[in-house]
Design a protein around this motif. Sequence first.
Motif, mmCIF file in Angstrom:
data_model
loop_
_atom_site.group_PDB
_atom_site.id
_atom_site.type_symbol
_atom_site.label_atom_id
_atom_site.label_comp_id
_atom_site.label_asym_id
_atom_site.label_seq_id
_atom_site.Cartn_x
_atom_site.Cartn_y
_atom_site.Cartn_z
ATOM 1 N N UNK A 27 -5.288 23.538 -83.089
ATOM 2 C CA UNK A 27 -5.141 24.332 -81.865
ATOM 3 C C UNK A 27 -3.751 24.963 -81.856
ATOM 4 N N UNK A 28 -3.666 26.193 -81.358
ATOM 5 C CA UNK A 28 -2.379 26.886 -81.277
ATOM 6 C C UNK A 28 -2.083 27.296 -79.844
ATOM 7 N N UNK A 29 -0.829 27.156 -79.443
ATOM 8 C CA UNK A 29 -0.389 27.632 -78.129
ATOM 9 C C UNK A 29 -0.263 29.149 -78.210
ATOM 10 N N UNK A 30 -1.025 29.862 -77.376
ATOM 11 C CA UNK A 30 -1.008 31.329 -77.383
ATOM 12 C C UNK A 30 -0.302 31.922 -76.169
ATOM 13 N N UNK A 31 -0.414 31.256 -75.021
ATOM 14 C CA UNK A 31 0.265 31.753 -73.812
ATOM 15 C C UNK A 31 0.962 30.592 -73.113
ATOM 16 N N UNK A 32 1.957 30.939 -72.315
ATOM 17 C CA UNK A 32 2.790 29.948 -71.619
ATOM 18 C C UNK A 32 3.233 30.602 -70.319
ATOM 19 N N UNK A 33 2.556 30.276 -69.224
ATOM 20 C CA UNK A 33 2.825 30.947 -67.952
ATOM 21 C C UNK A 33 3.335 29.959 -66.910
ATOM 22 N N UNK A 34 4.502 30.228 -66.321
ATOM 23 C CA UNK A 34 4.987 29.369 -65.240
ATOM 24 C C UNK A 34 3.971 29.337 -64.095
ATOM 25 N N UNK A 52 -8.119 27.260 -83.756
ATOM 26 C CA UNK A 52 -7.931 28.020 -84.990
ATOM 27 C C UNK A 52 -9.196 27.935 -85.847
ATOM 28 N N UNK A 53 -9.435 28.949 -86.636
ATOM 29 C CA UNK A 53 -10.555 28.994 -87.585
ATOM 30 C C UNK A 53 -11.914 28.929 -86.928
ATOM 31 N N UNK A 54 -12.004 29.240 -85.655
ATOM 32 C CA UNK A 54 -13.277 29.297 -84.928
ATOM 33 C C UNK A 54 -13.265 30.592 -84.132
ATOM 34 N N UNK A 55 -13.712 31.666 -84.741
ATOM 35 C CA UNK A 55 -13.632 32.984 -84.112
ATOM 36 C C UNK A 55 -14.387 33.090 -82.795
ATOM 37 N N UNK A 56 -15.447 32.294 -82.632
ATOM 38 C CA UNK A 56 -16.242 32.396 -81.411
ATOM 39 C C UNK A 56 -15.873 31.340 -80.372
ATOM 40 N N UNK A 107 2.945 29.668 -80.394
ATOM 41 C CA UNK A 107 2.818 29.614 -81.852
ATOM 42 C C UNK A 107 2.808 28.203 -82.407
ATOM 43 N N UNK A 108 3.222 27.219 -81.606
ATOM 44 C CA UNK A 108 3.179 25.826 -82.074
ATOM 45 C C UNK A 108 1.725 25.401 -82.237
ATOM 46 N N UNK A 109 1.465 24.609 -83.269
ATOM 47 C CA UNK A 109 0.105 24.162 -83.564
ATOM 48 C C UNK A 109 0.045 22.648 -83.654
ATOM 49 N N UNK A 110 -1.163 22.123 -83.426
ATOM 50 C CA UNK A 110 -1.407 20.691 -83.546
ATOM 51 C C UNK A 110 -2.870 20.463 -83.873
ATOM 52 N N UNK A 111 -3.145 19.396 -84.597
ATOM 53 C CA UNK A 111 -4.515 18.952 -84.806
ATOM 54 C C UNK A 111 -4.756 17.864 -83.767
ATOM 55 N N UNK A 112 -5.652 18.152 -82.839
ATOM 56 C CA UNK A 112 -5.869 17.263 -81.695
ATOM 57 C C UNK A 112 -7.359 17.135 -81.381
ATOM 58 N N UNK A 113 -7.724 16.052 -80.695
ATOM 59 C CA UNK A 113 -9.119 15.931 -80.273
ATOM 60 C C UNK A 113 -9.410 16.812 -79.062
#
Length: 138
Positions: A27-34, A52-56, A107-113
């Motif tokens: 999973x990637x962080x794409x937005x960050x809104x206060x 990531x890697x799941x276009x749909x 942009x930070x990424x992590x492999x998470x459940x």
Amino acid sequence: MSEGFMIPSGLDTITEDRPVDPGMYKVEIRTWKPRKSRDGTRDGVEVGLAVMDKDDAGMFSEYIFSPKRGDEPRTVRMMLQNMKRFTTAFGIAASVGEVVTADRAIGQQAVVPLDKEEYERKDGSKAWRNTLKLPRFE
């Protein structure tokens, strides 16, 4: 200059995004809104996450709020655990008193459940969404 837009090939095969099945995903962080909490008493952020890697796969949001003065000790502990799980999972190093901002998080990424849950939309209809299940830190 065009007065409209051209219909590209592939329009007839496009589908709506949908949540992924429960499991481990990058999973990637794409937005960050206060954001403020619903009652307006807490400061925090709405984090927009993409699988990531799941276009749909649709983007989904998680909310992280800071404890407020007067919170019960159990509430403070729960909120701090959630904050630490999030920063640990996504590799966001921060010191006490430091503010984590969009430029450090996006942009930070992590492999998470991820889990999938049913919810009710504002119009009363039912839908599914993904939720982040942050791993416990050591």
